[in-house]
Design a protein around this motif. Structure first.
Motif, PDB file in Angstrom:
ATOM      1  N   ILE A   1       0.906  -1.332   0.134  1.00 42.63           N
ATOM      2  CA  ILE A   1       0.079   0.050   0.029  1.00 42.63           C
ATOM      3  C   ILE A   1       0.928   1.182  -0.102  1.00 42.63           C
ATOM      4  O   ILE A   1       1.602   1.331   0.942  1.00 42.63           O
ATOM      5  CB  ILE A   1      -0.844  -0.134   1.327  1.00 42.63           C
ATOM      6  CG1 ILE A   1      -1.510  -1.383   1.523  1.00 42.63           C
ATOM      7  CG2 ILE A   1      -2.012   1.326   1.255  1.00 42.63           C
ATOM      8  CD1 ILE A   1      -2.484  -1.535   0.299  1.00 42.63           C
ATOM      9  N   PHE A   2       0.923   2.016  -0.922  1.00 43.40           N
ATOM     10  CA  PHE A   2       1.848   3.134  -1.054  1.00 43.40           C
ATOM     11  C   PHE A   2       0.595   4.169  -1.336  1.00 43.40           C
ATOM     12  O   PHE A   2       0.392   4.677  -2.309  1.00 43.40           O
ATOM     13  CB  PHE A   2       2.530   3.208  -2.428  1.00 43.40           C
ATOM     14  CG  PHE A   2       3.541   3.883  -2.764  1.00 43.40           C
ATOM     15  CD1 PHE A   2       3.970   4.813  -1.733  1.00 43.40           C
ATOM     16  CD2 PHE A   2       4.196   3.952  -3.876  1.00 43.40           C
ATOM     17  CE1 PHE A   2       5.283   5.720  -1.704  1.00 43.40           C
ATOM     18  CE2 PHE A   2       5.445   5.030  -3.945  1.00 43.40           C
ATOM     19  CZ  PHE A   2       5.887   5.676  -2.929  1.00 43.40           C
ATOM     20  N   GLY A   3       0.652   5.103  -0.529  1.00 41.04           N
ATOM     21  CA  GLY A   3       0.062   6.278  -0.247  1.00 41.04           C
ATOM     22  C   GLY A   3       0.575   7.589  -0.622  1.00 41.04           C
ATOM     23  O   GLY A   3       1.867   7.611  -0.199  1.00 41.04           O
ATOM     24  N   GLY A   4       0.173   8.830  -0.658  1.00 37.73           N
ATOM     25  CA  GLY A   4       0.769  10.244  -1.020  1.00 37.73           C
ATOM     26  C   GLY A   4      -0.189  10.811  -1.867  1.00 37.73           C
ATOM     27  O   GLY A   4      -1.107  10.512  -2.303  1.00 37.73           O
TER      28      GLY A   4
ATOM     29  N   ILE B   1       4.052   0.970   2.540  1.00 37.81           N
ATOM     30  CA  ILE B   1       5.224   1.455   1.943  1.00 37.81           C
ATOM     31  C   ILE B   1       5.458   2.996   2.201  1.00 37.81           C
ATOM     32  O   ILE B   1       4.390   3.507   1.965  1.00 37.81           O
ATOM     33  CB  ILE B   1       5.493   1.160   0.366  1.00 37.81           C
ATOM     34  CG1 ILE B   1       5.190  -0.289   0.214  1.00 37.81           C
ATOM     35  CG2 ILE B   1       6.693   1.919  -0.238  1.00 37.81           C
ATOM     36  CD1 ILE B   1       5.030  -0.297  -1.332  1.00 37.81           C
ATOM     37  N   LEU B   2       6.629   3.182   3.106  1.00 32.44           N
ATOM     38  CA  LEU B   2       6.650   4.609   3.599  1.00 32.44           C
ATOM     39  C   LEU B   2       8.049   4.939   3.175  1.00 32.44           C
ATOM     40  O   LEU B   2       9.167   4.478   3.294  1.00 32.44           O
ATOM     41  CB  LEU B   2       6.727   4.971   4.950  1.00 32.44           C
ATOM     42  CG  LEU B   2       5.158   4.413   5.721  1.00 32.44           C
ATOM     43  CD1 LEU B   2       5.247   4.757   7.006  1.00 32.44           C
ATOM     44  CD2 LEU B   2       4.040   5.327   4.931  1.00 32.44           C
ATOM     45  N   GLY B   3       8.332   6.509   3.059  1.00 33.29           N
ATOM     46  CA  GLY B   3       9.685   6.932   3.091  1.00 33.29           C
ATOM     47  C   GLY B   3      10.208   7.167   4.318  1.00 33.29           C
ATOM     48  O   GLY B   3       9.422   6.831   5.373  1.00 33.29           O
ATOM     49  N   GLY B   4      11.434   7.335   4.583  1.00 31.56           N
ATOM     50  CA  GLY B   4      11.937   7.353   5.765  1.00 31.56           C
ATOM     51  C   GLY B   4      11.295   8.561   6.770  1.00 31.56           C
ATOM     52  O   GLY B   4      11.364   8.418   7.946  1.00 31.56           O
TER      53      GLY B   4
ATOM     54  N   ALA C   1       7.208  -1.142   5.395  1.00 28.43           N
ATOM     55  CA  ALA C   1       8.375  -1.109   4.635  1.00 28.43           C
ATOM     56  C   ALA C   1       8.652   0.267   4.420  1.00 28.43           C
ATOM     57  O   ALA C   1       8.126   1.030   3.837  1.00 28.43           O
ATOM     58  CB  ALA C   1       8.145  -1.817   3.273  1.00 28.43           C
ATOM     59  N   VAL C   2      10.012   0.503   4.863  1.00 21.63           N
ATOM     60  CA  VAL C   2      10.671   1.898   5.124  1.00 21.63           C
ATOM     61  C   VAL C   2      11.792   1.901   3.828  1.00 21.63           C
ATOM     62  O   VAL C   2      12.827   0.990   4.210  1.00 21.63           O
ATOM     63  CB  VAL C   2      11.027   2.382   6.266  1.00 21.63           C
ATOM     64  CG1 VAL C   2      11.679   3.732   6.124  1.00 21.63           C
ATOM     65  CG2 VAL C   2       9.865   2.229   7.368  1.00 21.63           C
ATOM     66  N   ALA C   3      11.654   3.101   3.054  1.00 20.79           N
ATOM     67  CA  ALA C   3      12.899   3.212   2.081  1.00 20.79           C
ATOM     68  C   ALA C   3      13.847   3.763   2.789  1.00 20.79           C
ATOM     69  O   ALA C   3      13.720   4.876   3.179  1.00 20.79           O
ATOM     70  CB  ALA C   3      12.341   3.821   0.865  1.00 20.79           C
TER      71      ALA C   3
END
Length: 202
Positions: A5-8, A101-104, A126-128
């Motif tokens: 799941i990739f939100g933004g 899915i998240l950015g740092g 899951a963190v980039a």
């Protein structure tokens, strides 16, 4: 199926977004990645926003033809602010294993989100990993959040110095954005004449 799941805001989606989704897809053995454009952003104003429906169409253009990715409009259709925990609850009913899915930078602020414990109960995170917000910093920021040690994991991705702000500014300056955004997004921006006048912060 394990679903990312990739939100933004995706205003607009750019190659950094797509590479992030791709690297998470591989690192976590995902069956697909679902892009979820925010409807009503609860904690910020979306600069130069062309509207949620337009951002949704840009996301669709960004992933068209790539069977690994799809786009969901559930945050646009749900009334009120778009909280991640509500989105995860809605998706959890489909029986898939969810991976958020998240950015740092986003992960470092997870403790301040609405019901962060609920987020961690519903999904692995899951963190980039990026140099600005690496694993050590993120773990330290989340040290008091129950479940974070077990549920937050990291993956690497190539550094891509492109942002939605940069794309909008270049369009406003009549500079090309080809190769900064997927070809379909470039075409949609041109066809809809988006971001021609970039909104300036007050």
């Amino acid at each position: 199926m394990r679903v990312g799941i990739f939100g933004g805001a995706f205003n607009p989606p750019h190659l950094g977004h797509i590479v992030c989704a791709q690297e998470a897809f591989v690192a976590f053995g995902l069956g697909r990645v679902l892009l979820v454009p925010v409807g009503d952003a609860p904690h910020r104003t979306i600069e130069g926003d062309p509207g949620a429906e337009t951002r949704l169409e840009l996301c669709r253009a960004a992933v068209e033809g790539d069977g690994r990715f799809s786009v969901a409009r559930l945050e646009l259709d749900r009334e009120g602010p778009s909280y991640t925990v509500d989105t995860l609850r809605e998706l959890a009913g489909e029986g898939d294993e969810l991976v958020l899915i998240l950015g740092g930078d986003q992960a470092a602020e997870l403790s301040r989100w609405r019901d962060p414990e609920g987020v961690l109960e519903l999904a692995r995170v899951a963190v980039a990993a990026r140099s600005e917000h690496g694993p050590e910093e993120v773990r330290a920021r989340l040290s008091d959040l129950p479940g974070a040690r077990e549920r937050v994991e990291f993956f690497s991705m190539p550094r891509i110095d492109v942002s939605s702000t940069l794309v909008r500014q270049r369009v406003a300056e009549e500079k090309p954005v080809r190769y900064l955004v997927p070809a379909g997004v470039d075409a949609e921006i041109a066809a809809r004449r988006l971001y021609r006048t970039e909104a300036k912060p007050a």
